[in-house]
Design a protein around this motif. Sequence first.
Motif, short mmCIF file in Angstrom:
data_model
loop_
_atom_site.label_atom_id
_atom_site.label_comp_id
_atom_site.label_asym_id
_atom_site.label_seq_id
_atom_site.Cartn_x
_atom_site.Cartn_y
_atom_site.Cartn_z
N GLU A 58 39.55 39.00 53.28
CA GLU A 58 39.76 40.21 52.48
C GLU A 58 38.42 40.94 52.31
OE1 GLU A 58 40.88 43.24 50.17
OE2 GLU A 58 42.29 41.84 51.11
N GLU B 196 32.03 44.89 36.92
CA GLU B 196 32.24 45.53 38.22
C GLU B 196 31.49 44.80 39.33
OE1 GLU B 196 34.38 47.81 38.88
OE2 GLU B 196 34.98 48.13 36.81
N ARG C 51 37.08 42.99 50.25
CA ARG C 51 36.45 43.02 48.93
C ARG C 51 35.75 41.71 48.60
NH1 ARG C 51 40.73 44.16 44.53
NH2 ARG C 51 41.97 42.79 45.90
#
Length: 344
Positions: free
Chosen positions: A147, A78, A149
């Motif tokens: 982007e 993650e 993220r």
Amino acid sequence: MITAIIVLAALIAAIIFSVFGVTLYAFHRITGKRYNGNKNLKYFTAADFPELAAEPISFVSNRGQTLRGFLYRKETVESPKALVIFAHGFGAGHQAYTTEINALAEAGYWVLAYDATGCVASDGARLYGFDQGVLDLRSAIRYANEEPRFSKMKKILVGHSWGAFCVMNNVEAEGVCGAVAMCGFISGAKVLAQNTVGRKVPCLTFLAEAFLRLFNSIRFGKAANFNSLKSLQKTDKPVYLIYGSSDKTVSFRGNGAIFAKKFAESSNITCKICEGKAHNPYLTMDAERAMNQTFSEIAKQRKKNPVRALQMYKEIDYAKIMEEDSEVMRSIAEYCDRLADKKC
């Protein structure tokens, strides 16, 4: 005397015209069509690897064409070490490298991989040229920087062959911390000249390269004829170059050996020569030999017995021809780790 001069001039003109014709034909034959991979081959997807997730991504490149690919990551990762942007080689799309992409994901990275213009899932009626790949990667980097993220993540470029050429000519891009380039060439004109006229008449390679540079300029204008050697000389960012000493696809003598000599004393460019390896140094030597033998035998059968050739495709031992060289892949992961740990 005058007759001899006329004959000599005619001979020189004939040679120049012949080289021009060969290079023009090669340029259009190589760059004037799409590359959708070999329908008889199996290209691995995320589903072939444990816990490898693939999220579709897309972005627009310089001609307004949409390029498509995936964000690859292990489901357990993650918080990635960094974002790897992967540029594939000539002849197929990024899924020809899913095994290597999986290895990078296993090492703790998110990997953004896409198909270049005119390849597999991406738009484009044709490849356009090797320089197009540099512009596509530039668009991928811009996408990653914009982007949300990915914008704050460190970016590492990784590529093979054509992709390595693209990587070396984008290492100075904003947000990029460094790069890994496997078997990259100096320029598109040079490598195409080496693999056409240079195969038959090496002494005329320079002339073929000159014509190919002209064709590139006509097609790309100011964004033409990127030169990896010059690009690396201008950067102080870390770059890891990997070459096979027996590479004939991207001539080691005409490319890798030149990089190795030029940057032998460099503080930021590291060059690894895999002795005996050919164009796929991330594979074991046994895998390279098995791959070359397999496709050579299929090519022979395709002319004599097309039905048998199709059957041979179905009999390919992918585990054998895709066996990764753990030492080479580990060295790549460790180099990426050093890039991820240092301040960009």
